[in-house]
Write an enzyme that holds these catalytic residues in place. Structure first.
Site, PDB file in Angstrom:
ATOM      1  N   HIS A   1      49.396  28.250  16.803  1.00  0.00           N
ATOM      2  CA  HIS A   1      49.995  29.540  17.179  1.00  0.00           C
ATOM      3  C   HIS A   1      48.999  30.335  18.021  1.00  0.00           C
ATOM      4  O   HIS A   1      47.810  30.360  17.712  1.00  0.00           O
ATOM      5  CB  HIS A   1      50.347  30.311  15.894  1.00  0.00           C
ATOM      6  CG  HIS A   1      51.218  31.509  16.098  1.00  0.00           C
ATOM      7  ND1 HIS A   1      52.356  31.486  16.872  1.00  0.00           N
ATOM      8  CD2 HIS A   1      51.134  32.767  15.604  1.00  0.00           C
ATOM      9  CE1 HIS A   1      52.932  32.688  16.854  1.00  0.00           C
ATOM     10  NE2 HIS A   1      52.204  33.486  16.093  1.00  0.00           N
TER      11      HIS A   1
ATOM     12  N   ASP B   1      67.607  61.314   6.337  1.00  0.00           N
ATOM     13  CA  ASP B   1      69.002  60.920   6.586  1.00  0.00           C
ATOM     14  C   ASP B   1      69.607  61.571   7.816  1.00  0.00           C
ATOM     15  O   ASP B   1      70.772  61.324   8.122  1.00  0.00           O
ATOM     16  CB  ASP B   1      69.876  61.308   5.385  1.00  0.00           C
ATOM     17  CG  ASP B   1      69.205  60.979   4.084  1.00  0.00           C
ATOM     18  OD1 ASP B   1      68.859  59.809   3.895  1.00  0.00           O
ATOM     19  OD2 ASP B   1      68.977  61.898   3.275  1.00  0.00           O
TER      20      ASP B   1
ATOM     21  N   CYS C   1      64.334  63.631   9.761  1.00  0.00           N
ATOM     22  CA  CYS C   1      64.434  63.676   8.296  1.00  0.00           C
ATOM     23  C   CYS C   1      64.831  62.291   7.771  1.00  0.00           C
ATOM     24  O   CYS C   1      65.061  61.366   8.539  1.00  0.00           O
ATOM     25  CB  CYS C   1      65.483  64.691   7.863  1.00  0.00           C
ATOM     26  SG  CYS C   1      65.226  66.338   8.551  1.00  0.00           S
TER      27      CYS C   1
ATOM     28  N   LYS D   1      63.400  34.516  11.136  1.00  0.00           N
ATOM     29  CA  LYS D   1      62.781  35.135   9.959  1.00  0.00           C
ATOM     30  C   LYS D   1      63.127  36.625   9.914  1.00  0.00           C
ATOM     31  O   LYS D   1      63.611  37.180  10.922  1.00  0.00           O
ATOM     32  CB  LYS D   1      61.259  34.938  10.016  1.00  0.00           C
ATOM     33  CG  LYS D   1      60.583  35.587  11.228  1.00  0.00           C
ATOM     34  CD  LYS D   1      59.144  35.092  11.402  1.00  0.00           C
ATOM     35  CE  LYS D   1      58.506  35.728  12.623  1.00  0.00           C
ATOM     36  NZ  LYS D   1      57.192  35.108  12.935  1.00  0.00           N
TER      37      LYS D   1
ATOM     38  N   ARG E   1      58.957  27.967  19.971  1.00  0.00           N
ATOM     39  CA  ARG E   1      59.438  28.763  18.836  1.00  0.00           C
ATOM     40  C   ARG E   1      59.681  30.193  19.324  1.00  0.00           C
ATOM     41  O   ARG E   1      58.749  30.981  19.422  1.00  0.00           O
ATOM     42  CB  ARG E   1      58.382  28.776  17.720  1.00  0.00           C
ATOM     43  CG  ARG E   1      57.895  27.403  17.271  1.00  0.00           C
ATOM     44  CD  ARG E   1      56.913  27.511  16.112  1.00  0.00           C
ATOM     45  NE  ARG E   1      55.797  28.388  16.387  1.00  0.00           N
ATOM     46  CZ  ARG E   1      54.630  27.998  16.916  1.00  0.00           C
ATOM     47  NH1 ARG E   1      54.405  26.734  17.225  1.00  0.00           N
ATOM     48  NH2 ARG E   1      53.679  28.883  17.128  1.00  0.00           N
TER      49      ARG E   1
ATOM     50  N   ARG F   1      44.515  33.186  11.417  1.00  0.00           N
ATOM     51  CA  ARG F   1      45.377  33.657  10.323  1.00  0.00           C
ATOM     52  C   ARG F   1      45.536  32.509   9.335  1.00  0.00           C
ATOM     53  O   ARG F   1      44.694  32.348   8.466  1.00  0.00           O
ATOM     54  CB  ARG F   1      46.703  34.133  10.922  1.00  0.00           C
ATOM     55  CG  ARG F   1      47.622  34.800   9.948  1.00  0.00           C
ATOM     56  CD  ARG F   1      48.846  35.424  10.632  1.00  0.00           C
ATOM     57  NE  ARG F   1      49.675  34.429  11.333  1.00  0.00           N
ATOM     58  CZ  ARG F   1      50.822  34.737  11.959  1.00  0.00           C
ATOM     59  NH1 ARG F   1      51.261  35.986  11.975  1.00  0.00           N
ATOM     60  NH2 ARG F   1      51.524  33.800  12.568  1.00  0.00           N
TER      61      ARG F   1
ATOM     62  N   TYR G   1      62.361  70.421   8.957  1.00  0.00           N
ATOM     63  CA  TYR G   1      61.177  70.586   8.111  1.00  0.00           C
ATOM     64  C   TYR G   1      59.948  70.971   8.915  1.00  0.00           C
ATOM     65  O   TYR G   1      59.659  70.374   9.953  1.00  0.00           O
ATOM     66  CB  TYR G   1      60.855  69.275   7.385  1.00  0.00           C
ATOM     67  CG  TYR G   1      61.826  68.923   6.289  1.00  0.00           C
ATOM     68  CD1 TYR G   1      61.960  69.734   5.166  1.00  0.00           C
ATOM     69  CD2 TYR G   1      62.610  67.774   6.383  1.00  0.00           C
ATOM     70  CE1 TYR G   1      62.848  69.400   4.154  1.00  0.00           C
ATOM     71  CE2 TYR G   1      63.498  67.432   5.379  1.00  0.00           C
ATOM     72  CZ  TYR G   1      63.614  68.252   4.260  1.00  0.00           C
ATOM     73  OH  TYR G   1      64.490  67.923   3.270  1.00  0.00           O
TER      74      TYR G   1
HETATM   75  C1  LIG Z   1      57.166  34.828  14.298  1.00  0.00           C
HETATM   76  C2  LIG Z   1      56.588  33.599  14.828  1.00  0.00           C
HETATM   77  C3  LIG Z   1      57.023  33.056  16.047  1.00  0.00           C
HETATM   78  C4  LIG Z   1      57.954  33.793  16.990  1.00  0.00           C
HETATM   79  O1  LIG Z   1      57.194  34.729  17.718  1.00  0.00           O
HETATM   80  P1  LIG Z   1      57.848  35.632  18.855  1.00  0.00           P
HETATM   81  O2  LIG Z   1      56.707  36.337  19.479  1.00  0.00           O
HETATM   82  O3  LIG Z   1      58.787  36.556  18.152  1.00  0.00           O
HETATM   83  O4  LIG Z   1      58.567  34.715  19.774  1.00  0.00           O
HETATM   84  C5  LIG Z   1      56.529  31.829  16.433  1.00  0.00           C
HETATM   85  N1  LIG Z   1      55.631  31.176  15.656  1.00  0.00           N
HETATM   86  C6  LIG Z   1      55.173  31.673  14.492  1.00  0.00           C
HETATM   87  C7  LIG Z   1      54.170  30.914  13.718  1.00  0.00           C
HETATM   88  C8  LIG Z   1      55.613  32.908  14.053  1.00  0.00           C
HETATM   89  O5  LIG Z   1      55.136  33.405  12.919  1.00  0.00           O
END
Ligand SMILES: *Cc1c(COP(=O)(O)O)cnc(C)c1O
Length: 372
Positions: free
Chosen positions: A165, A315, A313, A38, A221, A136, A266
């Protein structure tokens, strides 16, 4: 394409991605690997990273958005792609057209997929997500019974996976992960009572893959660790043999000798501590160098650490070189290695008061990614 003029770019080392996938697959044991790409592969380039990860043995990809899944399909990638969050209702047709596998956690979205599956005469494979404590998205515990009872009757849907998760997998001492795993087991048992026996279960992100054995299940994941970056200060890339894949580099664009007391940039938040050399680099916060690195961060120039001085800055930024004369065109490393020295995303995260994830995804589109 016209040639690039500015010497600021990010090199993405796909061999490092492949090596990290191997390391994570070994940590995952019997679990298969889902490469999370992602946010343009955490700023590394989703398509080249996805190809490298599949090459190295990942069997799934995951994205946050239908649009991100379409980008992978448009590049000819054929592997299964999980979309981690539900799209708006209008996303169903595009999701199916791109053969993406949706996460489902609302009855409304599940019904839309059920209708689509019955309409085309072939069930839609889905991954049903339970909230076990992340708080979430996911079916909340008080909704599990109602959701599962209804979902068991969706003939247009095939429940390929049940998943969840973890909120604190990157804190090895927090009791939360074990509690979430217990709740997930209860969710699986309840699903079984409704005749739902998924082919897959998955609950591990990178940190869980590395340090939470119970979370590994059938599929892990992995995002941040695949890029060779640390999930947290307690679960580090270095500590697990992971190699950073991204090197963010520029060159000295301008150099001058200044006298002690000369202020710069700056707000004049810095002035030269002695007579010496000041280098200007053609890179700034619009490229993803946090302004919080002003008077705090360091870069590498000829293998030596040099402090970022004055305010960063949009750039440009300034680097103090003391008695060593910098030369226009000298390579400067913002992130990554040079001559045996290294600046890490962990350091940037500490300097900027954030996490490696935000550093990696914060490098902006203006910085060309050169995969090699
Ligand atoms: C982004 C995400 C992951 C990956 O998490 P990492 O900590 O980058 O390995 C896994 N599961 C879900 C649901 C996520 O949103």
């Amino acid at each position: 394409m016209t040639a690039r003029l500015r010497p600021t770019h990010a090199e993405v080392d796909l061999d490092a991605i492949r090596a990290n996938v191997h390391t994570l697959a070994a940590a995952a044991g019997d679990a298969a690997v889902c490469a999370v790409v992602k946010a343009d592969g955490y700023g590394h380039g989703a398509v080249p990273v996805a190809r490298a990860a599949l090459d190295a043995g990942a069997s799934w990809l995951a994205v946050a958005l239908v649009e991100e899944g379409e980008e992978l399909r448009d590049a000819g990638i054929d592997a299964p792609i999980l979309v981690l969050t539900e799209p708006p209702p209008a996303g169903v047709d595009r999701l199916l057209a791109a053969r993406l596998t949706p996460a489902v956690y609302t009855a409304r979205f599940g019904r839309a997929l059920d209708a689509a599956g019955r309409g085309r005469g072939e069930p839609v494979a889905v991954h049903v997500k339970a909230d076990t404590g992340m708080g979430r998205v996911g079916v909340p515990p008080d909704g599990w019974e109602g959701f599962l009872a209804e979902a068991a009757g969706w003939s247009g849907v095939r429940i390929e996976a049940l998943w969840s998760h973890m909120a604190r997998a990157d804190e090895p001492d927090a009791p939360t992960t074990a509690e979430q795993q217990d709740r997930f087991d209860a969710f699986l048992a309840l699903a079984g009572e409704h005749g739902i026996e998924p082919a897959l279960t998955h609950t591990a992100n990178s940190a869980a893959t590395l340090v939470q054995p119970r979370a590994r299940r059938d599929l892990v994941r992995v995002g941040i660790a695949m890029y060779g970056l640390s999930p947290s200060t307690e679960v580090t890339a270095d500590g697990h043999g992971l190699v950073p894949a991204l090197r963010f580099v520029t060159e000295v664009g301008f150099a001058k000798r200044v006298t002690a007391g000369t202020p710069a940039s700056y707000g004049h938040t810095w002035s030269a501590p002695a007579d010496g050399w000041l280098a200007s680099l053609p890179v700034g916060y619009a490229d993803g160098v946090p302004r919080l690195l002003s008077n705090r961060g360091e870069v590498l120039l000829r293998g030596l650490r040099r402090p970022i001085v004055g305010n960063v800055c949009m750039d440009q930024l300034l680097v103090w070189c003391g008695d060593d004369e910098p030369h226009v065109g000298d390579e400067v490393v913002l992130l990554g290695g040079q001559d045996g020295a290294r600046v890490t995303a962990d350091e940037w995260a500490a300097w900027a008061g954030t996490i490696t994830y935000e550093i990696a995804t914060g490098i902006t589109r203006r910085v060309p990614r050169l995969a090699r």
